[in-house]
Scaffold this motif. Structure first.
Motif, PDB file in Angstrom:
ATOM      1  N   ALA A  23     108.190  69.836 -40.433  1.00 36.62           N
ATOM      2  CA  ALA A  23     108.177  69.711 -41.887  1.00 36.62           C
ATOM      3  C   ALA A  23     108.681  68.334 -42.298  1.00 36.62           C
ATOM      4  CB  ALA A  23     109.032  70.813 -42.511  1.00 36.62           C
ATOM      5  N   GLU A  24     109.739  67.890 -41.623  1.00 34.58           N
ATOM      6  CA  GLU A  24     110.332  66.613 -41.995  1.00 34.58           C
ATOM      7  C   GLU A  24     109.452  65.436 -41.570  1.00 34.58           C
ATOM      8  OE1 GLU A  24     114.378  65.929 -40.611  1.00 34.58           O
ATOM      9  OE2 GLU A  24     114.061  63.795 -40.977  1.00 34.58           O
ATOM     10  N   ILE A  25     109.053  65.424 -40.308  1.00 33.74           N
ATOM     11  CA  ILE A  25     108.285  64.283 -39.792  1.00 33.74           C
ATOM     12  C   ILE A  25     106.961  64.105 -40.541  1.00 33.74           C
ATOM     13  CG2 ILE A  25     107.008  63.382 -37.798  1.00 33.74           C
ATOM     14  CD1 ILE A  25     109.087  64.651 -36.003  1.00 33.74           C
ATOM     15  N   PHE A  26     106.250  65.231 -40.726  1.00 33.40           N
ATOM     16  CA  PHE A  26     104.900  65.130 -41.292  1.00 33.40           C
ATOM     17  C   PHE A  26     104.852  65.501 -42.770  1.00 33.40           C
ATOM     18  CE2 PHE A  26     104.368  66.123 -36.716  1.00 33.40           C
ATOM     19  CZ  PHE A  26     103.860  64.895 -36.335  1.00 33.40           C
ATOM     20  N   GLN A  27     106.006  65.700 -43.357  1.00 34.92           N
ATOM     21  CA  GLN A  27     106.135  66.067 -44.764  1.00 34.92           C
ATOM     22  C   GLN A  27     105.262  67.270 -45.103  1.00 34.92           C
ATOM     23  OE1 GLN A  27     105.573  62.403 -46.969  1.00 34.92           O
ATOM     24  NE2 GLN A  27     107.580  61.690 -46.296  1.00 34.92           N
ATOM     25  N   LEU A  28     105.467  68.318 -44.321  1.00 32.14           N
ATOM     26  CA  LEU A  28     104.761  69.573 -44.540  1.00 32.14           C
ATOM     27  C   LEU A  28     105.750  70.605 -45.058  1.00 32.14           C
ATOM     28  CD1 LEU A  28     102.742  69.650 -41.192  1.00 32.14           C
ATOM     29  CD2 LEU A  28     101.902  68.951 -43.446  1.00 32.14           C
ATOM     30  N   THR A  29     105.209  71.714 -45.549  1.00 30.78           N
ATOM     31  CA  THR A  29     106.062  72.782 -46.037  1.00 30.78           C
ATOM     32  C   THR A  29     105.852  74.024 -45.187  1.00 30.78           C
ATOM     33  OG1 THR A  29     105.742  71.908 -48.261  1.00 30.78           O
ATOM     34  CG2 THR A  29     106.673  74.103 -48.097  1.00 30.78           C
ATOM     35  N   VAL A  30     106.945  74.625 -44.778  1.00 23.14           N
ATOM     36  CA  VAL A  30     106.853  75.901 -44.074  1.00 23.14           C
ATOM     37  C   VAL A  30     106.659  76.978 -45.139  1.00 23.14           C
ATOM     38  CG1 VAL A  30     108.035  77.528 -42.551  1.00 23.14           C
ATOM     39  CG2 VAL A  30     108.411  75.068 -42.273  1.00 23.14           C
ATOM     40  N   VAL A  31     105.449  77.509 -45.231  1.00 28.11           N
ATOM     41  CA  VAL A  31     105.171  78.453 -46.319  1.00 28.11           C
ATOM     42  C   VAL A  31     105.541  79.888 -45.940  1.00 28.11           C
ATOM     43  CG1 VAL A  31     103.373  77.132 -47.458  1.00 28.11           C
ATOM     44  CG2 VAL A  31     102.750  78.690 -45.616  1.00 28.11           C
ATOM     45  N   LYS A  33     107.277  82.485 -42.546  1.00 24.97           N
ATOM     46  CA  LYS A  33     107.650  82.795 -41.164  1.00 24.97           C
ATOM     47  C   LYS A  33     107.394  84.278 -40.978  1.00 24.97           C
ATOM     48  CE  LYS A  33     111.042  79.173 -40.471  1.00 24.97           C
ATOM     49  NZ  LYS A  33     112.452  78.827 -40.676  1.00 24.97           N
ATOM     50  N   GLU A  34     106.874  84.616 -39.825  1.00 23.45           N
ATOM     51  CA  GLU A  34     106.496  86.000 -39.615  1.00 23.45           C
ATOM     52  C   GLU A  34     106.830  86.436 -38.207  1.00 23.45           C
ATOM     53  OE1 GLU A  34     102.542  86.643 -41.158  1.00 23.45           O
ATOM     54  OE2 GLU A  34     102.429  88.627 -40.265  1.00 23.45           O
ATOM     55  N   GLU A  35     107.288  87.666 -38.085  1.00 26.32           N
ATOM     56  CA  GLU A  35     107.587  88.215 -36.779  1.00 26.32           C
ATOM     57  C   GLU A  35     106.451  89.142 -36.362  1.00 26.32           C
ATOM     58  OE1 GLU A  35     111.483  90.522 -35.542  1.00 26.32           O
ATOM     59  OE2 GLU A  35     111.920  88.493 -36.295  1.00 26.32           O
ATOM     60  N   LEU A  36     105.953  88.953 -35.136  1.00 26.27           N
ATOM     61  CA  LEU A  36     104.905  89.830 -34.619  1.00 26.27           C
ATOM     62  C   LEU A  36     105.449  90.526 -33.371  1.00 26.27           C
ATOM     63  CD1 LEU A  36     101.984  87.251 -34.995  1.00 26.27           C
ATOM     64  CD2 LEU A  36     102.365  89.253 -36.437  1.00 26.27           C
ATOM     65  N   PRO A  37     106.215  91.599 -33.582  1.00 30.03           N
ATOM     66  CA  PRO A  37     106.909  92.242 -32.458  1.00 30.03           C
ATOM     67  C   PRO A  37     105.954  92.756 -31.374  1.00 30.03           C
ATOM     68  CG  PRO A  37     107.457  93.320 -34.559  1.00 30.03           C
ATOM     69  CD  PRO A  37     106.453  92.270 -34.866  1.00 30.03           C
ATOM     70  N   ASP A  38     104.762  93.190 -31.772  1.00 30.95           N
ATOM     71  CA  ASP A  38     103.784  93.677 -30.789  1.00 30.95           C
ATOM     72  C   ASP A  38     103.441  92.607 -29.759  1.00 30.95           C
ATOM     73  OD1 ASP A  38     103.795  95.868 -32.327  1.00 30.95           O
ATOM     74  OD2 ASP A  38     101.711  95.729 -33.015  1.00 30.95           O
ATOM     75  N   ARG A  39     103.446  91.369 -30.202  1.00 27.21           N
ATOM     76  CA  ARG A  39     103.104  90.266 -29.301  1.00 27.21           C
ATOM     77  C   ARG A  39     104.345  89.562 -28.768  1.00 27.21           C
ATOM     78  NH1 ARG A  39      98.256  87.443 -32.524  1.00 27.21           N
ATOM     79  NH2 ARG A  39      96.859  89.215 -32.476  1.00 27.21           N
ATOM     80  N   GLY A  40     105.493  89.981 -29.301  1.00 25.04           N
ATOM     81  CA  GLY A  40     106.738  89.371 -28.838  1.00 25.04           C
ATOM     82  C   GLY A  40     106.920  87.943 -29.315  1.00 25.04           C
ATOM     83  N   VAL A  41     106.351  87.630 -30.486  1.00 26.78           N
ATOM     84  CA  VAL A  41     106.475  86.254 -30.977  1.00 26.78           C
ATOM     85  C   VAL A  41     106.893  86.196 -32.452  1.00 26.78           C
ATOM     86  CG1 VAL A  41     104.715  85.400 -29.368  1.00 26.78           C
ATOM     87  CG2 VAL A  41     104.036  86.026 -31.696  1.00 26.78           C
ATOM     88  N   ARG A  42     107.421  85.047 -32.815  1.00 24.38           N
ATOM     89  CA  ARG A  42     107.657  84.704 -34.214  1.00 24.38           C
ATOM     90  C   ARG A  42     106.826  83.477 -34.512  1.00 24.38           C
ATOM     91  NH1 ARG A  42     112.973  82.827 -35.423  1.00 24.38           N
ATOM     92  NH2 ARG A  42     112.460  83.140 -37.602  1.00 24.38           N
ATOM     93  N   ALA A  43     106.333  83.395 -35.744  1.00 21.33           N
ATOM     94  CA  ALA A  43     105.480  82.270 -36.088  1.00 21.33           C
ATOM     95  C   ALA A  43     105.920  81.645 -37.405  1.00 21.33           C
ATOM     96  CB  ALA A  43     104.029  82.740 -36.200  1.00 21.33           C
ATOM     97  N   ALA A  44     105.728  80.346 -37.512  1.00 21.41           N
ATOM     98  CA  ALA A  44     105.958  79.627 -38.769  1.00 21.41           C
ATOM     99  C   ALA A  44     104.668  78.918 -39.132  1.00 21.41           C
ATOM    100  CB  ALA A  44     107.095  78.616 -38.606  1.00 21.41           C
ATOM    101  N   PHE A  45     104.310  78.967 -40.408  1.00 24.50           N
ATOM    102  CA  PHE A  45     103.033  78.407 -40.846  1.00 24.50           C
ATOM    103  C   PHE A  45     103.243  77.193 -41.738  1.00 24.50           C
ATOM    104  CE2 PHE A  45     102.607  82.864 -39.961  1.00 24.50           C
ATOM    105  CZ  PHE A  45     101.502  82.900 -39.142  1.00 24.50           C
ATOM    106  N   LEU A  46     102.582  76.108 -41.354  1.00 25.27           N
ATOM    107  CA  LEU A  46     102.673  74.863 -42.120  1.00 25.27           C
ATOM    108  C   LEU A  46     101.259  74.428 -42.470  1.00 25.27           C
ATOM    109  CD1 LEU A  46     104.898  74.724 -39.530  1.00 25.27           C
ATOM    110  CD2 LEU A  46     105.590  72.737 -40.821  1.00 25.27           C
ATOM    111  N   PRO A  47     100.826  74.713 -43.697  1.00 20.74           N
ATOM    112  CA  PRO A  47      99.462  74.343 -44.086  1.00 20.74           C
ATOM    113  C   PRO A  47      99.319  72.848 -44.307  1.00 20.74           C
ATOM    114  CG  PRO A  47     100.557  75.624 -45.828  1.00 20.74           C
ATOM    115  CD  PRO A  47     101.570  75.394 -44.749  1.00 20.74           C
ATOM    116  N   LEU A  48      98.120  72.354 -44.070  1.00 21.09           N
ATOM    117  CA  LEU A  48      97.778  70.979 -44.393  1.00 21.09           C
ATOM    118  C   LEU A  48      96.941  71.009 -45.666  1.00 21.09           C
ATOM    119  CD1 LEU A  48      96.718  69.633 -40.875  1.00 21.09           C
ATOM    120  CD2 LEU A  48      98.987  69.790 -41.869  1.00 21.09           C
ATOM    121  N   LYS A  49      96.838  69.878 -46.333  1.00 19.96           N
ATOM    122  CA  LYS A  49      96.032  69.828 -47.552  1.00 19.96           C
ATOM    123  C   LYS A  49      94.575  70.106 -47.234  1.00 19.96           C
ATOM    124  CE  LYS A  49      98.658  67.095 -50.802  1.00 19.96           C
ATOM    125  NZ  LYS A  49      99.477  65.970 -50.305  1.00 19.96           N
TER     126      LYS A  49
END
Ligand code: ZN
Length: 134
Positions: A23-31, A33-49
């Protein structure tokens, strides 16, 4: 069949630290964060324009797909995701041309979208996620 490149999934060890850094380096926004327990992962989403979004994924615990990936290859690009109109139709078409999936039926992924993963052996070592937006 493919509508667009939806996102690029990047395997990271520490989601909080990595999301803040991207977010800082590329001036993006983390819109989101989601937990997907079935897959054992957490994800953060940073959209581009424009173009595909960035999805940072970290393991929730030991032995998830992301944990195994990072232990084998280190952090880095994990998958790319194509959005499709109808995932079951796309899977059937691809299966008919000999393409194999990591699971036979689509599962609920991030944002309640239906997702499926094409086995990397079908696409020159690239793990491809298909996604049908809810
Ligand atoms: Zn993804």
């Amino acid at each position: 069949m493919i509508k667009k490149l939806d996102h690029i999934g990047i395997a990271v060890e520490d989601l909080e630290e990595s999301a803040a850094k991207w977010a800082e380096i590329f001036q993006l926004t983390v819109v989101k964060k989601e937990e997907l327990p079935d897959r054992g992962v957490r994800a953060a989403f940073l959209p581009l324009k424009q173009g595909p979004n960035i999805e940072l994924i970290a393991s929730l615990g030991r032995d998830s797909v992301v944990d195994r990936y990072i232990r084998q290859r280190g952090e880095g690009i994990h998958h790319i995701c194509f959005e499709v109109e109808n995932i079951r139709e796309a899977m059937n078409k691809l299966k008919k041309s000999g393409v194999s999936f990591t699971a036979d039926t689509p599962v609920m992924g991030a944002g309640s979208s239906l997702t499926a993963f094409i086995h990397p052996k079908n696409a020159n070592g690239v793990l491809i996620e298909l996604k049908e937006k809810k």
